[in-house]
Structure formats: structure tokens, C-alpha cells
Design an enzyme around this catalytic site. Structure first.
Site, mmCIF file in Angstrom:
data_model
loop_
_atom_site.group_PDB
_atom_site.id
_atom_site.type_symbol
_atom_site.label_atom_id
_atom_site.label_comp_id
_atom_site.label_asym_id
_atom_site.label_seq_id
_atom_site.Cartn_x
_atom_site.Cartn_y
_atom_site.Cartn_z
ATOM 1 N N THR A 281 8.669 -38.576 20.366
ATOM 2 C CA THR A 281 8.549 -37.850 21.635
ATOM 3 C C THR A 281 7.112 -37.800 22.155
ATOM 4 O O THR A 281 6.154 -37.800 21.359
ATOM 5 C CB THR A 281 9.056 -36.401 21.460
ATOM 6 O OG1 THR A 281 8.723 -35.645 22.627
ATOM 7 C CG2 THR A 281 8.419 -35.706 20.271
ATOM 8 N N TYR B 144 8.655 -28.150 17.542
ATOM 9 C CA TYR B 144 9.444 -29.359 17.800
ATOM 10 C C TYR B 144 8.544 -30.598 17.698
ATOM 11 O O TYR B 144 8.851 -31.557 16.982
ATOM 12 C CB TYR B 144 10.098 -29.274 19.180
ATOM 13 C CG TYR B 144 10.651 -30.595 19.664
ATOM 14 C CD1 TYR B 144 11.733 -31.197 19.019
ATOM 15 C CD2 TYR B 144 10.075 -31.263 20.757
ATOM 16 C CE1 TYR B 144 12.221 -32.430 19.468
ATOM 17 C CE2 TYR B 144 10.567 -32.479 21.198
ATOM 18 C CZ TYR B 144 11.641 -33.062 20.553
ATOM 19 O OH TYR B 144 12.122 -34.277 20.973
#
Ligand SMILES: NC(=O)c1ccc[n+]([C@@H]2O[C@H](COP(=O)([O-])OP(=O)(O)OC[C@H]3O[C@@H](n4cnc5c(N)ncnc54)[C@H](O)[C@@H]3O)[C@@H](O)[C@H]2O)c1
Length: 328
Positions: A117, A142
């Protein structure tokens, strides 16, 4: 050749599983259906319900199914939730990758494409496209869970146990070209998804977080990549590894971004709906601008974007949302 697609009942995984099938691969989808949908798994793929935290189950599946390579999408990805349930993210995302790497080593499966990501990069680079080796400074658990996963794969690769490609997605949006697949998670938090829900009246309004960022119109800028172009990247990365290519990592975006206000304007244009937009305070952890430099992806994997068009992205997302909501 048979490919294990973890998280293949989810948004990006199901598009990619379909792309693999269309290119002659056999596909086994492995998913615990926490945010995925059984009906999103493409016809022609085998489905196994399971959890990537179970090294034992993964080992059995890799062995029994004679898997040649893995594409690992399975993860939790709610940034906000990760700030108050960090351990769930390390357990699901990071320990899930660890279990997979160990199972692969046990069975002798050598290749893995991993969903990483742009959240690895935090907000250090604002004024140009982000290159792969820019400093990593995730702003939330995250992002940390994904960065730690990359470390695991990199260290495993350094022993010769496996080769991997980490694909760092920027903002993924849109629906399939044939209109048969798209974002199904009703409470997914992505701007275009929420915007098209507002356009069809599923939400009363759209909230805009922060209008005082150092950007031309004061709202955050993101690089929106069409989910079908991203599926192509997975195919290229997989072929690269299967052909004996080296481990590598790539930033996946188009290299240009749009502000929140520009995206909202586009959704209103493609839908013809003028929904209310409520401007509120900045959210903690939002970088002003996140845009990929995709030169490496193009030069090393030969990626040619086919759908780098915000109008197309918003229109496909809008049509998909109407379809699943039975709106004419
Ligand atoms: N959507 C984006 O904009 C975006 C951006 C950057 C990175 N990513 C990454 O892409 C991947 C896929 O995201 P998505 O948008 O398709 O989300 P999604 O929620 O639609 O898909 C995730 C899938 O993984 C499954 N899953 C989760 N935990 C699991 C576990 N422990 N065992 C087995 N299956 C499990 C879910 O049921 C779901 O089907 C994720 O790794 C995410 O971090 C997404």
C-alpha cells in the site's frame, strides 16, 4: 499452472482472479469471507474457505492443490479501525504473511505477489510522485502491518526461499469493464465508493475532511487507479516471477492525482446528481498528497495503463453501485 489467490473473494482479489482465469491460469481462491463475498469469486475458480493465519491449513492447500505461486490479498484495511485495534491488524495482516511464507517454504512454493500500500509512505513526500525507495513512515498500524509484511518477504527472499513482488497500491476504484464486478463492501470507506453511494441516494450526504491542505483547492490529492488496470499489474508481476525474475517492489498508480473536490465534481457530472457535501475538520493521519511515480512499473514490468481516466473510473463505479442497489 495453478495460482492460490488469498482474499480472492474481495474487491481487488476477485478482479485479479478473473484476469488470471482469462489468461489460462487455474485459480484457487482462499478467503475467510470477513469482508469478501462468495458470489464475487469468479466462475471457474475453486473456492476454499479458510484463514491465512492458519499455517497448517495453508500448508495443506498449497500441497494438495499443487500450487505454483501465490497472490496474497487477504488483509484488513480499515485505517481508522487499525488505530484502535492495532493488534488485530498485526495478527491478520503481518502474521498472515508470516504464516504464508512459512507454509510456502515447507511445501516449496517459490513465488508470491503481495498487496502492499501507499500507506507505507506516510506524508513525507508531497511535492512530486513517490518513488519506490522514498522513506517509509506509515502513519497508522495498518501501514505498519504492511511494511512489516514487506520486511518478512524481503528477508525470506534473501535466503533464496522465495521470490516476491510487493505492489503498493495507491487509491483503487472503479468496476469491471463488463459491469459484472465491483466494490461490494457497503461500508468501504473509499471516496469514490462513498461518492457514488451519495449520488444514488444510499447516503444522505458526503463528508469532506479538511479544506485547508497546502494543495490548489485545499483538499487532499490522491492517485486513483482503475481496479482493472491493477489486475493487469498482478498478471505482469506473476509472469515476471514465474519466468525467474528477481524480487522487486512497485508503486502502483498513474503518476497524477485529483483533489477530493475534483473527484466529487466528476461524480456529480457522471451521475447528474447534486448531493450535499459537508466540509469538516481534517482527519488525523491524512497526507495532503499521495501520488505514485510509476516509471519503474512501466520500465521493468512493461505495464501500459489502459484506463487512466477519472471519468471512466467514476462512471464504472456509479453504474456498478446502481446495479447492486437495483437503481434504474
Ligand atoms: N482498496 C484499496 O484502495 C487498497 C489500497 C491499498 C492496498 N490495498 C490492499 O489490497 C488488498 C485487497 O483489498 P480490497 O480493497 O480488495 O479489500 P477487501 O476487503 O474487498 O478484500 C480483502 C479480502 O481478504 C479477505 N480476508 C481478510 N482477512 C483474511 C484472513 N485472515 N484470511 C483469509 N481471508 C481474509 C476478506 O474476506 C476479503 O475477501 C488488501 O491487502 C489491502 O490492504 C487496497
Amino acid at each position: 499452472m495453478k495460482i492460490l489467490v488469498t482474499g480472492g473473494a474481495g474487491y481487488i482479489g476477485s478482479h485479479t482472479a478473473n484476469r488470471l482465469l482469462k489468461n489460462g491460469f487455474e485459480v484457487v481462491v482462499f478467503d475467510n469471507l470477513t469482508t469478501g463475498f462468495r458470489e464475487a469469486v469468479p466462475k471457474g475458480a475453486k473456492f476454499i474457505q479458510g484463514d491465512v493465519r492458519s499455517e497448517e491449513h495453508l500448508t495443506q492447500v498449497l500441497r494438495d492443490e499443487k500450487i505454483s505461486a501465490v497472490i496474497h490479498f487477504a488483509a484488513k484495511l480499515n485505517v481508522k479501525e487499525s488505530t484502535f485495534k492495532p493488534l488485530d491488524y498485526y495478527e491478520n495482516n503481518t502474521a498472515g504473511v508470516l504464516a504464508m511464507a512459512k507454509a510456502m517454504q515447507t511445501v516449496g512454493v517459490k513465488h508470491i505477489v503481495f498487496s502492499s500500500t501507499a500507506a507505507l509512505f506516510g506524508d513525507k513526500v508531497q511535492d512530486r510522485g513517490i518513488v519506490e525507495d522514498d522513506p517509509k513512515s506509515p502513519l497508522n498500524p495498518y501501514g505498519n502491518s504492511k511494511l512489516m509484511s514487506e520486511y518478512i518477504l524481503s528477508d525470506a527472499a534473501s535466503t533464496g526461499a522465495l521470490t516476491y513482488c510487493a505492489l503498493r497500491y495507491f487509491n483503487v476504484a472503479g468496476a469491471s469493464d463488463d459491469g459484472e464486478n465491483g466494490q461490494r463492501t457497503a461500508d468501504a470507506f473509499h471516496l469514490i465508493h462513498l461518492g457514488v453511494q451519495a449520488a444514488i441516494g444510499k447516503r444522505k450526504q458526503l463528508q469532506l475532511f479538511g479544506n485547508d491542505y497546502p494543495t490548489p483547492d485545499g483538499t487532499c490529492i490522491r492517485d486513483y487507479i482503475h481496479v482493472e488496470d491493477l489486475a493487469d499489474i498482478h498478471l505482469l508481476a506473476l509472469k515476471h516471477l514465474l519466468a525467474g525474475g528477481e524480487s522487486d517492489y512497485f508503486n502502483c498508480g498513474y503518476g497524477f492525482g485529483y483533489s477530493v473536490k475534483e473527484v466529487i465534481k466528476m461524480i456529480k457530472t457522471v451521475s447528474g446528481a447534486d448531493f450535499p457535501v459537508i466540509e469538516s475538520e481534517r482527519r488525523p493521519g491524512d497526507a495532503a498528497s499521495l501520488v505514485a511515480d510509476s516509471a519503474k512499473l512501466k520500465s521493468k514490468l512493461g505495464w501500459k495503463p489502459q484506463r487512466a481516466d477519472l471519468n471512466l473510473i467514476c462512471k464504472s463505479a456509479y453504474q456498478w453501485e446502481k446495479r447492486i442497489s437495483n437503481v434504474k
